[in-house]
Design a protein around this motif. Structure first.
Motif, PDB file in Angstrom:
ATOM      1  N   ARG A  49      37.390 139.000  -9.735  1.00 26.78           N
ATOM      2  CA  ARG A  49      36.588 138.389 -10.799  1.00 26.78           C
ATOM      3  C   ARG A  49      35.194 138.026 -10.297  1.00 26.78           C
ATOM      4  O   ARG A  49      34.192 138.282 -10.978  1.00 26.78           O
ATOM      5  CB  ARG A  49      37.304 137.148 -11.328  1.00 26.78           C
ATOM      6  N   SER A  50      35.115 137.454  -9.110  1.00 27.69           N
ATOM      7  CA  SER A  50      33.810 137.097  -8.532  1.00 27.69           C
ATOM      8  C   SER A  50      32.955 138.338  -8.314  1.00 27.69           C
ATOM      9  O   SER A  50      31.750 138.336  -8.598  1.00 27.69           O
ATOM     10  CB  SER A  50      34.010 136.357  -7.205  1.00 27.69           C
ATOM     11  N   PHE A  51      33.581 139.413  -7.820  1.00 33.40           N
ATOM     12  CA  PHE A  51      32.862 140.662  -7.563  1.00 33.40           C
ATOM     13  C   PHE A  51      32.323 141.250  -8.867  1.00 33.40           C
ATOM     14  O   PHE A  51      31.166 141.689  -8.932  1.00 33.40           O
ATOM     15  CB  PHE A  51      33.805 141.649  -6.876  1.00 33.40           C
ATOM     16  N   ILE A  52      33.134 141.243  -9.905  1.00 35.94           N
ATOM     17  CA  ILE A  52      32.716 141.804 -11.194  1.00 35.94           C
ATOM     18  C   ILE A  52      31.641 140.948 -11.843  1.00 35.94           C
ATOM     19  O   ILE A  52      30.647 141.469 -12.370  1.00 35.94           O
ATOM     20  CB  ILE A  52      33.937 141.971 -12.117  1.00 35.94           C
ATOM     21  N   VAL A  53      31.816 139.636 -11.822  1.00 32.12           N
ATOM     22  CA  VAL A  53      30.809 138.734 -12.408  1.00 32.12           C
ATOM     23  C   VAL A  53      29.465 138.919 -11.716  1.00 32.12           C
ATOM     24  O   VAL A  53      28.412 138.988 -12.369  1.00 32.12           O
ATOM     25  CB  VAL A  53      31.283 137.266 -12.306  1.00 32.12           C
ATOM     26  N   LYS A  54      29.485 139.020 -10.398  1.00 30.53           N
ATOM     27  CA  LYS A  54      28.254 139.219  -9.631  1.00 30.53           C
ATOM     28  C   LYS A  54      27.608 140.558  -9.992  1.00 30.53           C
ATOM     29  O   LYS A  54      26.385 140.642 -10.163  1.00 30.53           O
ATOM     30  CB  LYS A  54      28.554 139.159  -8.134  1.00 30.53           C
ATOM     31  N   SER A  55      28.408 141.597 -10.135  1.00 27.38           N
ATOM     32  CA  SER A  55      27.890 142.928 -10.469  1.00 27.38           C
ATOM     33  C   SER A  55      27.282 142.955 -11.860  1.00 27.38           C
ATOM     34  O   SER A  55      26.251 143.596 -12.094  1.00 27.38           O
ATOM     35  CB  SER A  55      28.999 143.974 -10.354  1.00 27.38           C
ATOM     36  N   VAL A  56      27.917 142.253 -12.817  1.00 32.46           N
ATOM     37  CA  VAL A  56      27.370 142.166 -14.177  1.00 32.46           C
ATOM     38  C   VAL A  56      26.062 141.401 -14.165  1.00 32.46           C
ATOM     39  O   VAL A  56      25.073 141.797 -14.811  1.00 32.46           O
ATOM     40  CB  VAL A  56      28.390 141.490 -15.121  1.00 32.46           C
ATOM     41  N   ARG A  57      26.022 140.317 -13.425  1.00 27.15           N
ATOM     42  CA  ARG A  57      24.812 139.504 -13.343  1.00 27.15           C
ATOM     43  C   ARG A  57      23.647 140.290 -12.749  1.00 27.15           C
ATOM     44  O   ARG A  57      22.492 140.117 -13.151  1.00 27.15           O
ATOM     45  CB  ARG A  57      25.084 138.254 -12.494  1.00 27.15           C
ATOM     46  N   GLU A  58      23.950 141.165 -11.801  1.00 27.14           N
ATOM     47  CA  GLU A  58      22.903 141.960 -11.145  1.00 27.14           C
ATOM     48  C   GLU A  58      22.566 143.237 -11.918  1.00 27.14           C
ATOM     49  O   GLU A  58      21.724 144.022 -11.470  1.00 27.14           O
ATOM     50  CB  GLU A  58      23.345 142.314  -9.724  1.00 27.14           C
ATOM     51  N   GLY A  59      23.211 143.453 -13.045  1.00 26.53           N
ATOM     52  CA  GLY A  59      22.919 144.630 -13.865  1.00 26.53           C
ATOM     53  C   GLY A  59      23.538 145.911 -13.366  1.00 26.53           C
ATOM     54  O   GLY A  59      23.173 147.002 -13.824  1.00 26.53           O
ATOM     55  N   ALA A 129      36.191 150.451 -10.221  1.00 23.79           N
ATOM     56  CA  ALA A 129      35.045 149.585 -10.463  1.00 23.79           C
ATOM     57  C   ALA A 129      34.048 149.668  -9.317  1.00 23.79           C
ATOM     58  O   ALA A 129      32.829 149.726  -9.534  1.00 23.79           O
ATOM     59  CB  ALA A 129      35.514 148.142 -10.660  1.00 23.79           C
ATOM     60  N   VAL A 130      34.556 149.694  -8.090  1.00 24.79           N
ATOM     61  CA  VAL A 130      33.678 149.789  -6.912  1.00 24.79           C
ATOM     62  C   VAL A 130      32.864 151.078  -6.954  1.00 24.79           C
ATOM     63  O   VAL A 130      31.657 151.083  -6.697  1.00 24.79           O
ATOM     64  CB  VAL A 130      34.508 149.711  -5.616  1.00 24.79           C
ATOM     65  N   VAL A 131      33.500 152.190  -7.293  1.00 30.38           N
ATOM     66  CA  VAL A 131      32.799 153.478  -7.358  1.00 30.38           C
ATOM     67  C   VAL A 131      31.744 153.461  -8.460  1.00 30.38           C
ATOM     68  O   VAL A 131      30.630 153.967  -8.279  1.00 30.38           O
ATOM     69  CB  VAL A 131      33.800 154.633  -7.572  1.00 30.38           C
ATOM     70  N   GLU A 132      32.071 152.876  -9.612  1.00 27.11           N
ATOM     71  CA  GLU A 132      31.086 152.795 -10.689  1.00 27.11           C
ATOM     72  C   GLU A 132      29.887 151.934 -10.287  1.00 27.11           C
ATOM     73  O   GLU A 132      28.744 152.237 -10.641  1.00 27.11           O
ATOM     74  CB  GLU A 132      31.724 152.219 -11.949  1.00 27.11           C
ATOM     75  N   ILE A 133      30.131 150.894  -9.526  1.00 24.57           N
ATOM     76  CA  ILE A 133      29.071 149.964  -9.123  1.00 24.57           C
ATOM     77  C   ILE A 133      28.275 150.496  -7.936  1.00 24.57           C
ATOM     78  O   ILE A 133      27.046 150.446  -7.918  1.00 24.57           O
ATOM     79  CB  ILE A 133      29.672 148.593  -8.784  1.00 24.57           C
ATOM     80  N   MET A 134      28.978 151.036  -6.931  1.00 21.90           N
ATOM     81  CA  MET A 134      28.337 151.429  -5.675  1.00 21.90           C
ATOM     82  C   MET A 134      27.893 152.889  -5.646  1.00 21.90           C
ATOM     83  O   MET A 134      27.052 153.256  -4.837  1.00 21.90           O
ATOM     84  CB  MET A 134      29.303 151.190  -4.502  1.00 21.90           C
ATOM     85  N   GLY A 135      28.452 153.738  -6.515  1.00 21.49           N
ATOM     86  CA  GLY A 135      28.178 155.161  -6.446  1.00 21.49           C
ATOM     87  C   GLY A 135      29.251 155.867  -5.637  1.00 21.49           C
ATOM     88  O   GLY A 135      30.243 155.267  -5.221  1.00 21.49           O
ATOM     89  N   THR A 136      29.066 157.154  -5.369  1.00 20.25           N
ATOM     90  CA  THR A 136      30.114 157.970  -4.751  1.00 20.25           C
ATOM     91  C   THR A 136      29.885 158.251  -3.270  1.00 20.25           C
ATOM     92  O   THR A 136      30.576 159.095  -2.699  1.00 20.25           O
ATOM     93  CB  THR A 136      30.253 159.308  -5.501  1.00 20.25           C
ATOM     94  N   ASN A 137      28.945 157.566  -2.650  1.00 20.10           N
ATOM     95  CA  ASN A 137      28.763 157.708  -1.209  1.00 20.10           C
ATOM     96  C   ASN A 137      29.970 157.106  -0.496  1.00 20.10           C
ATOM     97  O   ASN A 137      30.294 155.930  -0.682  1.00 20.10           O
ATOM     98  CB  ASN A 137      27.478 157.002  -0.766  1.00 20.10           C
TER      99      ASN A 137
END
Length: 385
Positions: A49-59, A129-137
């Motif tokens: 939840r913290s990881f997702i909230v942070k990712s949403v906040r950062e766009g 979710a990590v792949v969507e946020i970080m990309g495929t590297n």
């Protein structure tokens, strides 16, 4: 007013029943497996939840996508509690404040965790979710997963007080891609995680859900054919590349939060070594060899490194991370799926449908044995609603 003997007797029986119930609950929660489940589920959800909230906040992630990811992870963990033996209720998994907050915010999750099936394990959802946020590297995805794994670590309750980790965390991650030699282009990297589920029947349920509902049909068929006939289902076109990595859990040779006494360079194959910067030492990353049983079924995939066959090793197909990553590859690239060469056994469409039907029958039987209330027709949870 003085109480009668009957009133006193009735009240004593109520208190006795309440005391016995509390004692039963206490005894249940003294079981190490239950404690590990509760600790792991609670910490997994808090970290995710913290990881997702942070990712949403950062766009980096839309609010709707973040909400759907978290709802799916929450639903799956509560579902796992409902098929656990003994059953672990949502209010036992979540802390008091979180239970009331989340049940008010996501009422459909708490209404459907024991009537609707999930479609994938919670760590697979987190990986997506990590792949969507970080990309495929590959390097960046693994770095992010190591950070999250470290945050999700809890002290396990067992004879080994130094052991820690998380029951819902996958320790093996697979990455694959297809290289087209004609146009000299490669696809994106596609990722998968090993099955993070405890208990034989519980593992069978999750594997059967993946085969019947989630994975690309051809990967599901490969799992079925491998399990029941020990044969190869099809052949991939040339130049499908697959790599698998094992992430050691926190606490291996150290305590949570400290730096491990490990070499500064992580073990990797020579073909990848030049393109990757040194990885963190908090969790060691080991480029592992695949179990021979999956390699024997899909010999045409280019594995790095070349696997070592284990003739006497048995585990059910569907546990390994390669199933998910190769399924992602086929789902995203229909031309590759169209080039698969079926073995003689799968040239008959009735054979293909029959194999999946057998998985569905086992799924229904295991759910019935564990008391899951799915009704006459199995339904799957949709977190986007």
């Amino acid at each position: 007013m003085r109480r009668t003997d009957t009133e006193i007797l009735l009240r004593s029986r109520v208190l006795d029943h309440s005391a016995r119930k509390k004692m039963a609950d206490f005894v249940q929660h003294e079981v190490p497996q239950v404690q590990n489940f509760v600790k792991s589920g609670n910490q997994f959800l808090r970290t995710a939840r913290s990881f997702i909230v942070k990712s949403v906040r950062e766009g980096k992630l839309t609010r709707d996508r973040g909400r759907a990811y978290f709802k799916e992870m929450l639903h799956t963990i509560l579902f796992c509690g409902s098929i656990n033996s003994p059953i672990i209720k949502p209010e036992e998994i979540l802390e008091y404040g979180e239970f009331h907050l989340l049940s008010a915010k996501y009422p459909d999750v708490f209404q459907k965790y024991n009537t609707h099936l999930p479609t994938r394990p919670p760590y697979t959802v987190l990986l997506k979710a990590v792949v969507e946020i970080m990309g495929t590297n590959v390097n960046e995805v693994l770095e992010c997963l190591m950070d999250l794994n470290d945050q999700m670590a809890v002290d396990f309750t067992d004879d080994n007080s130094s052991k820690c980790g998380n029951a819902f965390v996958s320790t093996v991650i697979s990455s694959c891609y297809f290289y087209n030699v004609i146009v000299r282009e490669k696809t994106n990297n596609y990722f998968g995680a090993s099955l993070s589920c405890k208990g034989r029947q519980q593992k069978e349920i999750m594997i059967d859900i993946l085969c019947c509902q989630t994975w690309h049909r051809d990967i599901s068929l490969a799992v079925c054919v491998g399990n029941w006939f020990n044969k190869q289902a099809f052949r991939f076109p040339p130049k499908v590349q697959s790599m698998a990595f094992k992430i050691n859990p926190p606490g291996v040779g150290s305590t949570p939060g400290s730096r491990y006494d490990r070499p500064s360079r992580v073990q990797m194959s020579s073909s990848l070594e030049r393109s990757r910067p040194p990885l963190k030492q908090r969790i060691s990353l080991i480029h592992r060899e695949l179990y021979g049983i999956w390699y024997d079924m899909l010999t045409d995939v280019n594995y790095d490194p070349i696997p070592v066959s284990h003739k006497h090793l048995y585990y059910e197909f569907g546990n390994c991370a390669e199933c998910e990553s190769l399924s992602q590859l086929l789902c995203a690239n229909q031309p590759i799926a169209e080039r698969l060469e079926y073995t003689n056994f799968l040239t008959e469409p009735t054979n293909r449908s029959g194999l999946i039907n057998l998985k569905h029958e086992r799924l229904e039987e295991n759910l019935k044995l564990l008391g899951f209330n799915g009704g006459r027709h199995l339904e799957f949870y949709d977190p986007s609603v």
